[in-house]
Motif scaffolding. Structure first.
Motif, short mmCIF file in Angstrom:
data_model
loop_
_atom_site.label_atom_id
_atom_site.label_comp_id
_atom_site.label_asym_id
_atom_site.label_seq_id
_atom_site.Cartn_x
_atom_site.Cartn_y
_atom_site.Cartn_z
N PRO A 1 0.79 -1.24 0.00
CA PRO A 1 0.00 0.00 0.00
C PRO A 1 0.82 1.28 0.00
O PRO A 1 0.45 2.25 -0.66
N GLU A 2 1.94 1.31 0.72
CA GLU A 2 2.76 2.53 0.75
C GLU A 2 3.40 2.78 -0.60
O GLU A 2 3.49 3.92 -1.05
N HIS A 3 3.85 1.73 -1.25
CA HIS A 3 4.42 1.87 -2.59
C HIS A 3 3.35 2.37 -3.57
O HIS A 3 3.62 3.23 -4.41
N LEU A 4 2.16 1.83 -3.43
CA LEU A 4 1.05 2.24 -4.29
C LEU A 4 0.73 3.71 -4.09
O LEU A 4 0.48 4.45 -5.04
N ARG A 5 0.76 4.14 -2.84
CA ARG A 5 0.50 5.55 -2.52
C ARG A 5 1.51 6.46 -3.20
O ARG A 5 1.15 7.49 -3.78
N VAL A 6 2.77 6.09 -3.14
CA VAL A 6 3.82 6.90 -3.76
C VAL A 6 3.69 6.85 -5.28
O VAL A 6 3.78 7.88 -5.94
N LEU A 7 3.44 5.67 -5.83
CA LEU A 7 3.29 5.54 -7.28
C LEU A 7 2.10 6.36 -7.79
O LEU A 7 2.19 7.02 -8.82
N ASP A 8 1.01 6.34 -7.05
CA ASP A 8 -0.17 7.14 -7.43
C ASP A 8 0.15 8.63 -7.43
O ASP A 8 -0.34 9.38 -8.27
N ALA A 9 0.98 9.06 -6.48
CA ALA A 9 1.37 10.48 -6.43
C ALA A 9 2.23 10.86 -7.62
O ALA A 9 2.30 12.04 -7.99
N CYS A 10 2.86 9.86 -8.24
CA CYS A 10 3.78 10.12 -9.36
C CYS A 10 3.14 9.90 -10.72
O CYS A 10 3.83 9.73 -11.71
N ARG A 11 1.84 9.91 -10.81
CA ARG A 11 1.15 9.72 -12.10
C ARG A 11 1.44 10.86 -13.06
O ARG A 11 1.36 10.72 -14.26
N ARG A 12 1.76 12.01 -12.53
CA ARG A 12 2.21 13.15 -13.33
C ARG A 12 3.61 13.49 -12.83
O ARG A 12 3.96 13.15 -11.68
N PRO A 13 4.44 14.13 -13.65
CA PRO A 13 5.79 14.47 -13.18
C PRO A 13 5.73 15.32 -11.92
O PRO A 13 4.97 16.30 -11.85
N ILE A 14 6.49 14.92 -10.93
CA ILE A 14 6.45 15.57 -9.62
C ILE A 14 7.83 15.47 -8.99
O ILE A 14 8.57 14.51 -9.24
#
Length: 118
Positions: free
Chosen positions: A49-62
């Motif tokens: 879940p934590e990896h998913l949270r970070v990956l979701d935050a990175c859906r756009r360049p950030i």
């Protein structure tokens, strides 16, 4: 007396080293706070879940700093998780230029003179 890992205001307490399995640094290169990260594909179904949270935050360049802020996770934790995601081929990283040189003073004076002449 039974010790409980619960804070009434914050909810269950999860120590950062638990999320990273005790790791304090990402594998490979360290992530600069200004480095830009972006997800490169869909998340696999077995992603924690934590990896998913970070990956979701990175859906756009950030930036790494924005990713940490957006997920509410500590920067050190986000760096470790980003390293895992990078190793898995789930995101790409673009590092900022190593150094930015300041323009020479005479060049700045020439630009200022040109602007004044307008």
């Amino acid at each position: 007396m039974t010790e409980r890992w619960l804070d009434q205001d914050a909810g269950p307490i999860v120590r950062p080293y638990t999320v990273t399995r005790g790791r304090t640094r990402p594998t490979g290169d360290r992530f600069d706070l200004l480095a830009t990260v972006v997800a490169t594909g869909p998340a696999p179904p077995d992603l924690p879940p934590e990896h998913l949270r970070v990956l979701d935050a990175c859906r756009r360049p950030i930036s790494v700093a924005e990713a940490a802020s957006g997920t509410g996770l500590a920067v050190g934790v986000v760096r470790v998780l980003l390293g895992d995601l990078l190793d898995a081929g789930l995101l790409s990283v673009r590092t900022p230029p190593a150094s930015v040189t300041t323009p020479r003073e005479d060049l700045l004076r020439d630009v200022l003179s040109g602007l004044r002449a307008l």
